[in-house]
Design a protein around this motif. Structure first.
Motif, PDB file in Angstrom:
ATOM      1  N   GLU A  22       0.859  -1.173  -0.083  1.00  0.00           N
ATOM      2  CA  GLU A  22      -0.059   0.040  -0.088  1.00  0.00           C
ATOM      3  C   GLU A  22       0.900   1.507  -0.225  1.00  0.00           C
ATOM      4  OE1 GLU A  22      -3.141  -0.197   3.127  1.00  0.00           O
ATOM      5  OE2 GLU A  22      -3.831  -2.117   2.202  1.00  0.00           O
ATOM      6  N   LEU A  23       1.828   1.180  -0.882  1.00  0.00           N
ATOM      7  CA  LEU A  23       2.798   2.369  -1.163  1.00  0.00           C
ATOM      8  C   LEU A  23       2.690   2.848  -2.551  1.00  0.00           C
ATOM      9  CD1 LEU A  23       5.664   0.936   1.032  1.00  0.00           C
ATOM     10  CD2 LEU A  23       4.266   2.820   1.809  1.00  0.00           C
ATOM     11  N   ASP A  24       2.893   4.138  -2.934  1.00  0.00           N
ATOM     12  CA  ASP A  24       3.074   4.718  -4.044  1.00  0.00           C
ATOM     13  C   ASP A  24       4.249   4.356  -4.855  1.00  0.00           C
ATOM     14  OD1 ASP A  24       2.512   6.130  -6.170  1.00  0.00           O
ATOM     15  OD2 ASP A  24       2.474   8.134  -5.034  1.00  0.00           O
ATOM     16  N   PRO A  25       4.299   3.437  -5.709  1.00  0.00           N
ATOM     17  CA  PRO A  25       5.543   3.584  -6.839  1.00  0.00           C
ATOM     18  C   PRO A  25       5.953   4.780  -7.437  1.00  0.00           C
ATOM     19  CG  PRO A  25       3.566   2.543  -7.861  1.00  0.00           C
ATOM     20  CD  PRO A  25       3.117   3.146  -6.526  1.00  0.00           C
ATOM     21  N   GLU A  26       5.344   5.901  -7.402  1.00  0.00           N
ATOM     22  CA  GLU A  26       5.695   7.137  -8.029  1.00  0.00           C
ATOM     23  C   GLU A  26       6.673   7.780  -7.037  1.00  0.00           C
ATOM     24  OE1 GLU A  26       3.379   9.785 -10.059  1.00  0.00           O
ATOM     25  OE2 GLU A  26       2.019   8.400 -10.986  1.00  0.00           O
ATOM     26  N   ARG A  27       6.399   7.587  -5.619  1.00  0.00           N
ATOM     27  CA  ARG A  27       7.000   8.365  -4.657  1.00  0.00           C
ATOM     28  C   ARG A  27       7.489   7.314  -3.591  1.00  0.00           C
ATOM     29  NH1 ARG A  27       3.375  11.662  -6.881  1.00  0.00           N
ATOM     30  NH2 ARG A  27       3.881  13.753  -7.139  1.00  0.00           N
ATOM     31  N   PRO A  28       8.434   6.411  -4.158  1.00  0.00           N
ATOM     32  CA  PRO A  28       8.892   5.449  -3.266  1.00  0.00           C
ATOM     33  C   PRO A  28       9.522   6.031  -1.936  1.00  0.00           C
ATOM     34  CG  PRO A  28      10.333   5.661  -5.210  1.00  0.00           C
ATOM     35  CD  PRO A  28       9.140   6.434  -5.353  1.00  0.00           C
ATOM     36  N   PRO A  29       9.043   5.397  -0.938  1.00  0.00           N
ATOM     37  CA  PRO A  29       9.615   5.749   0.478  1.00  0.00           C
ATOM     38  C   PRO A  29      11.014   4.963   0.571  1.00  0.00           C
ATOM     39  CG  PRO A  29       8.302   3.654   0.910  1.00  0.00           C
ATOM     40  CD  PRO A  29       8.253   4.113  -0.720  1.00  0.00           C
TER      41      PRO A  29
END
Length: 129
Positions: A22-29
């Motif tokens: 549930e993480l955004d691949p456009e803005r990887p943490p």
């Protein structure tokens, strides 16, 4: 030797990992956040580790350890490589090594895709030209 299909597979696997976490691949943490989301714990530094990094099962949970003192960029890649093995359920003995050269190449490719997923790369290319 890797081919285009391997790249497509790795990119798809990386996107699946981000969506599963549930993480955004456009803005990887930070990679430790992705690791904790997927495996329940972030990678841990260990002194006197017999290899640069390794992954295994500890108390029923997948864990990733890396040798303390390594520089950050190298640690990030090592941990992503071990995460790739973990995603593929490729566990191996310390003594036997990591298995086939192809499995290692594919783990390197998936590691790169986890560190820089295509949507993040495309966003940066669009932004920077």
């Amino acid at each position: 030797m890797l081919n285009d299909v391997d790249l497509i597979d790795a990119e798809g696997e990386a996107l699946n990992a981000y969506h599963e976490a549930e993480l955004d691949p456009e803005r990887p943490p930070a990679l430790s956040v992705l690791c904790a989301s997927l495996f329940g714990d972030k990678p841990r530094a260990v002194h006197r580790l017999p290899r640069e990094a390794m992954m295994g099962i500890f108390c029923g949970q997948t864990r990733i350890w890396y040798r303390a003192g390594a520089w950050n960029e190298h640690v990030r890649f090592l941990c992503a490589h071990e995460m790739a093995h973990g995603r593929r359920k490729q566990f191996h003995s310390i003594d036997l090594g990591a298995g086939s050269a192809r499995a290692e190449e594919r783990a390197d490719l998936l590691a790169a895709c986890l560190i820089a997923p295509r949507p993040a790369f495309q966003r940066m290319v669009k932004r920077l030209g």
